[in-house]
Design an enzyme around this catalytic site. Structure first.
Site, PDB file in Angstrom:
ATOM      1  N   GLY A  56       0.869  -0.797  -0.046  1.00  0.00           N
ATOM      2  CA  GLY A  56      -0.016  -0.017  -0.361  1.00  0.00           C
ATOM      3  C   GLY A  56       0.715   1.877   0.176  1.00  0.00           C
ATOM      4  O   GLY A  56       0.073   2.379   0.921  1.00  0.00           O
ATOM      5  N   THR A  59       0.289   6.030  -1.975  1.00  0.00           N
ATOM      6  CA  THR A  59      -0.620   6.753  -1.439  1.00  0.00           C
ATOM      7  C   THR A  59      -0.213   6.525   0.983  1.00  0.00           C
ATOM      8  O   THR A  59       0.828   5.824   1.625  1.00  0.00           O
ATOM      9  CB  THR A  59      -2.006   7.148  -1.615  1.00  0.00           C
ATOM     10  OG1 THR A  59      -2.553   8.568  -0.598  1.00  0.00           O
ATOM     11  CG2 THR A  59      -2.431   6.040  -0.683  1.00  0.00           C
ATOM     12  N   GLY A  60      -1.118   7.443   0.796  1.00  0.00           N
ATOM     13  CA  GLY A  60      -0.911   7.766   2.564  1.00  0.00           C
ATOM     14  C   GLY A  60       0.568   7.600   3.423  1.00  0.00           C
ATOM     15  O   GLY A  60       1.388   8.130   2.928  1.00  0.00           O
ATOM     16  N   SER A 185      -3.117   0.157  14.954  1.00  0.00           N
ATOM     17  CA  SER A 185      -3.545   1.127  15.174  1.00  0.00           C
ATOM     18  C   SER A 185      -4.407   1.567  16.724  1.00  0.00           C
ATOM     19  O   SER A 185      -4.358   0.442  16.947  1.00  0.00           O
ATOM     20  CB  SER A 185      -4.692   1.617  14.078  1.00  0.00           C
ATOM     21  OG  SER A 185      -5.929   2.091  15.016  1.00  0.00           O
ATOM     22  N   TYR A 210     -12.885  -3.473  11.779  1.00  0.00           N
ATOM     23  CA  TYR A 210     -11.628  -2.286  11.497  1.00  0.00           C
ATOM     24  C   TYR A 210     -10.911  -2.938  12.759  1.00  0.00           C
ATOM     25  O   TYR A 210     -10.076  -3.082  13.097  1.00  0.00           O
ATOM     26  CB  TYR A 210     -12.067  -1.027  11.291  1.00  0.00           C
ATOM     27  CG  TYR A 210     -10.538  -0.299  10.848  1.00  0.00           C
ATOM     28  CD1 TYR A 210      -9.882  -0.395   9.955  1.00  0.00           C
ATOM     29  CD2 TYR A 210     -10.314   0.563  12.574  1.00  0.00           C
ATOM     30  CE1 TYR A 210      -8.367   0.282  10.265  1.00  0.00           C
ATOM     31  CE2 TYR A 210      -8.747   1.506  12.338  1.00  0.00           C
ATOM     32  CZ  TYR A 210      -8.440   0.886  10.977  1.00  0.00           C
ATOM     33  OH  TYR A 210      -6.770   1.344  11.279  1.00  0.00           O
TER      34      TYR A 210
HETATM   35  N1  LIG Z   1      -4.364   7.515   8.882  1.00  0.00           N
HETATM   36  C1  LIG Z   1      -5.178   7.708   9.800  1.00  0.00           C
HETATM   37  O1  LIG Z   1      -4.611   7.963  11.245  1.00  0.00           O
HETATM   38  C2  LIG Z   1      -4.212   6.240  10.974  1.00  0.00           C
HETATM   39  C3  LIG Z   1      -4.830   5.422  11.991  1.00  0.00           C
HETATM   40  C4  LIG Z   1      -4.516   4.421  12.453  1.00  0.00           C
HETATM   41  C5  LIG Z   1      -3.290   3.209  11.673  1.00  0.00           C
HETATM   42  N2  LIG Z   1      -3.592   3.744  10.173  1.00  0.00           N
HETATM   43  C6  LIG Z   1      -3.250   2.652   9.250  1.00  0.00           C
HETATM   44  O2  LIG Z   1      -1.861   2.755   8.796  1.00  0.00           O
HETATM   45  C7  LIG Z   1      -2.513   2.350   7.167  1.00  0.00           C
HETATM   46  C8  LIG Z   1      -2.254   3.146   6.161  1.00  0.00           C
HETATM   47  O3  LIG Z   1      -3.020   3.961   5.650  1.00  0.00           O
HETATM   48  P1  LIG Z   1      -3.189   5.437   5.268  1.00  0.00           P
HETATM   49  O4  LIG Z   1      -3.949   6.467   6.427  1.00  0.00           O
HETATM   50  O5  LIG Z   1      -1.715   5.574   4.700  1.00  0.00           O
HETATM   51  O6  LIG Z   1      -3.924   4.802   4.430  1.00  0.00           O
HETATM   52  P2  LIG Z   1      -4.197   5.613   2.690  1.00  0.00           P
HETATM   53  O7  LIG Z   1      -4.078   6.957   2.633  1.00  0.00           O
HETATM   54  O8  LIG Z   1      -5.867   4.819   2.832  1.00  0.00           O
HETATM   55  O9  LIG Z   1      -3.915   3.689   2.018  1.00  0.00           O
HETATM   56  C9  LIG Z   1      -4.264   2.667   2.132  1.00  0.00           C
HETATM   57  C10 LIG Z   1      -3.456   2.388   1.277  1.00  0.00           C
HETATM   58  O10 LIG Z   1      -3.100   0.928   1.083  1.00  0.00           O
HETATM   59  C11 LIG Z   1      -3.782   0.289   0.050  1.00  0.00           C
HETATM   60  N3  LIG Z   1      -5.041  -1.203   0.064  1.00  0.00           N
HETATM   61  C12 LIG Z   1      -6.243  -1.081   0.190  1.00  0.00           C
HETATM   62  N4  LIG Z   1      -6.662  -2.545   0.251  1.00  0.00           N
HETATM   63  C13 LIG Z   1      -5.775  -2.593  -0.054  1.00  0.00           C
HETATM   64  C14 LIG Z   1      -5.509  -3.956  -0.827  1.00  0.00           C
HETATM   65  N5  LIG Z   1      -6.681  -4.849  -0.881  1.00  0.00           N
HETATM   66  N6  LIG Z   1      -4.551  -4.568  -1.510  1.00  0.00           N
HETATM   67  C15 LIG Z   1      -3.500  -3.790  -1.792  1.00  0.00           C
HETATM   68  N7  LIG Z   1      -3.513  -2.251  -0.929  1.00  0.00           N
HETATM   69  C16 LIG Z   1      -4.891  -2.228  -0.285  1.00  0.00           C
HETATM   70  C17 LIG Z   1      -4.332   1.495  -0.259  1.00  0.00           C
HETATM   71  O11 LIG Z   1      -4.168   0.979  -1.566  1.00  0.00           O
HETATM   72  P3  LIG Z   1      -5.203   1.958  -3.396  1.00  0.00           P
HETATM   73  O12 LIG Z   1      -4.952   3.025  -3.246  1.00  0.00           O
HETATM   74  O13 LIG Z   1      -5.563   1.582  -4.324  1.00  0.00           O
HETATM   75  O14 LIG Z   1      -6.426   1.986  -2.374  1.00  0.00           O
HETATM   76  C18 LIG Z   1      -3.524   3.106  -0.356  1.00  0.00           C
HETATM   77  O15 LIG Z   1      -2.177   2.546  -1.113  1.00  0.00           O
HETATM   78  C19 LIG Z   1      -3.334   1.160   7.347  1.00  0.00           C
HETATM   79  O16 LIG Z   1      -2.841   0.232   7.859  1.00  0.00           O
HETATM   80  C20 LIG Z   1      -3.777   1.731   8.838  1.00  0.00           C
HETATM   81  O17 LIG Z   1      -5.047   0.937   9.466  1.00  0.00           O
HETATM   82  C21 LIG Z   1      -4.013   5.270   9.644  1.00  0.00           C
END
Ligand SMILES: NC(=O)c1ccc[n+]([C@@H]2O[C@H](COP(=O)([O-])OP(=O)(O)OC[C@H]3O[C@@H](n4cnc5c(N)ncnc54)[C@H](OP(=O)(O)O)[C@@H]3O)[C@@H](O)[C@H]2O)c1
Ligand SMILES: *[C@@H]1O[C@H](CO)[C@@H](O)[C@H](O)[C@H]1NC(C)=O
Ligand SMILES: *[C@@H]1O[C@H](CO)[C@@H](O)[C@H](O)[C@H]1NC(C)=O
Length: 329
Positions: A56, A59-60, A185, A210
Site C-alpha cells: 500500500g 499513497t498515505g 492502530s 476494523y
Molecule cells: N490515517 C490514520 O489516521 C491511521 C491511524 C491508525 C492506523 N493507520 C493505518 O495506517 C495504514 C496506512 O493507512 P493510510 O492512513 O496511509 O491510508 P490510505 O491513504 O488509505 O492508504 C492505504 C493504502 O492501502 C492500500 N490498500 C487498500 N486495500 C488494499 C488491497 N486490497 N490490496 C493492496 N493494497 C490495498 C491502498 O491502495 P489504494 O490507493 O489502491 O486504495 C493504499 O495504498 C493502515 O494500515 C491503517 O490502518 C492509519
C-alpha cells in the site's frame, strides 16, 4: 502616528478579554498541533545494498515511508493493487529521492492468489529482503468480501499480510538481520477477536471489523516474534498516530455535508503523512530497536498495548485459525 498608536491602545483596552481569548486559542491550537505531530525518527541509518518491500505504498503513510527508505539508499518495492497509482508514486519517489532503484509490483491483499503470485515473484527475482512493511489497510468499508470470501477488513489488513509474511520468511531469514513492521492502530484497544464469527457474518459493523483486524495485527506481530526468536528477524507493530490520509474514504462517503466540512477542518490539526510515517520508519531502521522484537510502538517509542493484545493464548489461536484460512499447513 500619535493618533494611530492611541487608537490601537484604545482598541486593545476595550477588547482585552476578546483579544486574550483569541491569543490563548491560537497558542492552544499551535501547542495541540505540535503535540499531535508526535515523535520523529532521528536515525541516520543508511540502507545501500538493502531491499525494502512496502504494501500500500502508492499513497498515505506508505508512500512517505517508501520515500524515506529510498532517500536512505535502499532498493524499494512498492507492492500495490493499482498499478497506475503505483507507477505515478514510484516516479515521484525516484525523482525526489534521486534513487532510481524504486520498483512496483502488483499486490491485491484481497486475493490469496495475488499474494502468492507476488511472493513468488519476490522469491524468484530478488536477491534479498531486509525490511518488510505491512502497511496497506482498509478502514470501515461496507460489508464486503475478499475474493476468497473473507470479510474485507480482516482479509486485507490481517490475512493477506499473514500469508505474505509467511511466504517471504525464508528470504527474510536469509537476509538477516532483517525486520518485519506491522502497521496497526490505537483502534486495537477497543478490539476483540471474534473467534466464533471471525468474518462477522452474524453481526457486521464497520468499526467492530476494523478494530478486530487491527488487534489481529498486534497479536500476529507478537506471535511471529516468538516464532522467529534466534533467527535474526525482528518484528514490530505500531500505531502511527491520527493522520490526514485517504483512510477515511469509506466513512466520509456516508456523512452529511456539514460533517464532512467539519472533519476536513479538523484534519488540519492532525498529523500530515510525513509525521504519520515516523514510527514506521523508526521500527524499520532505528538502531535502538534492533534487539527488540514483538513490541508495540507509538510516537517512536515502545508502548504497552491493550491487555487483549498481550494474550499469548489468543495470539496462538489466531495464528492457527489464520493459517488454516489461508491454506498454510
Ligand atoms: N490515517 C490514520 O489516521 C491511521 C491511524 C491508525 C492506523 N493507520 C493505518 O495506517 C495504514 C496506512 O493507512 P493510510 O492512513 O496511509 O491510508 P490510505 O491513504 O488509505 O492508504 C492505504 C493504502 O492501502 C492500500 N490498500 C487498500 N486495500 C488494499 C488491497 N486490497 N490490496 C493492496 N493494497 C490495498 C491502498 O491502495 P489504494 O490507493 O489502491 O486504495 C493504499 O495504498 C493502515 O494500515 C491503517 O490502518 C492509519
Ligand atoms: C538495487 O538494489 C539492490 C539491492 O540493494 C542491488 O543489489 C542492486 O545492485 C541495485 N541496482 C541498481 C541499479 O542500483
Ligand atoms: C544488539 O545485539 C548485538 C548482539 O548481541 C550487539 O552486538 C549489538 O550491540 C546490540 N545493539 C544494540 C543497539 O543494543
Amino acid at each position: 502616528m500619535q493618533n494611530y498608536a492611541e487608537a490601537v491602545q484604545e482598541f486593545v483596552e476595550n477588547h482585552a478579554t476578546g483579544l486574550t481569548a483569541v491569543i490563548l486559542t491560537g497558542v492552544g491550537l499551535l501547542a495541540f498541533r505540535r503535540w499531535m505531530a508526535g515523535g520523529v525518527c532521528r536515525s541516520e541509518a543508511r540502507l545501500e545494498g538493502k531491499t525494502v518491500l512496502i504494501t500500500g505504498a502508492n499513497t498515505g503513510i506508505g508512500k512517505e515511508t517508501a520515500m524515506d527508505m529510498a532517500q536512505r539508499g535502499a532498493r524499494v518495492i512498492l507492492a500495490c493493487r493499482d498499478m497506475t497509482k503505483a507507477r505515478l508514486a514510484a516516479d515521484e519517489i525516484r525523482q525526489k529521492s534521486g534513487n532510481g532503484n524504486v520498483t512496483v509490483k502488483k499486490l491485491d491483499l484481497a486475493s490469496l492468489q495475488s499474494v502468492r503470485d507476488l511472493a513468488k515473484d519476490v522469491q524468484q527475482n530478488e536477491e534479498r529482503l531486509d525490511i518488510l512493511i505491512n502497511n496497506a489497510g482498509v478502514m470501515m468499508c461496507p460489508k464486503w468480501k475478499t475474493e476468497d470470501g473473507f470479510e474485507m477488513q480482516f482479509g486485507v489488513n490481517h490475512l493477506g499480510h499473514f500469508l505474505l509474511t509467511n511466504c517471504l520468511l525464508d528470504l527474510l531469514k536469509k537476509s538477516s538481520p532483517s525486520r518485519v513492521v506491522v502497521v496497526s492502530s490505537l483502534a486495537h484497544t477497543r478490539g476483540k477477536i471474534h473467534f466464533d464469527d471471525i468474518n462477522l457474518d452474524k453481526d457486521y459493523s464497520p468499526e467492530k471489523s476494523y478494530r478486530q483486524s487491527k488487534l489481529a495485527n498486534v497479536l500476529f506481530a507478537r506471535e511471529l516474534a516468538a516464532r522467529l526468536q534466534g533467527t535474526g528477524v525482528t518484528v514490530y507493530s505500531l500505531h502511527p498516530g491520527v493522520i490526514r490520509t485517504e483512510l477515511g474514504r469509506h466513512l466520509f462517503q456516508t456523512w452529511a455535508l456539514w460533517k464532512r466540512v467539519l472533519f476536513s477542518l479538523l484534519m488540519f490539526l492532525v498529523k500530515n503523512p510525513w509525521e504519520g510515517a515516523q514510527t514506521t520508519i523508526y521500527c524499520a531502521v532505528d538502531e535502538s530497536a534492533a534487539n527488540q522484537s514483538g513490541l508495540y510502538y507509538s510516537d517512536c517509542a515502545p508502548e504497552t498495548p491493550a491487555p487483549q493484545a498481550l494474550d499469548d493464548a489468543a495470539a496462538k489461536r489466531l495464528w492457527d485459525l489464520s493459517a488454516s484460512m489461508v491454506g498454510l499447513v
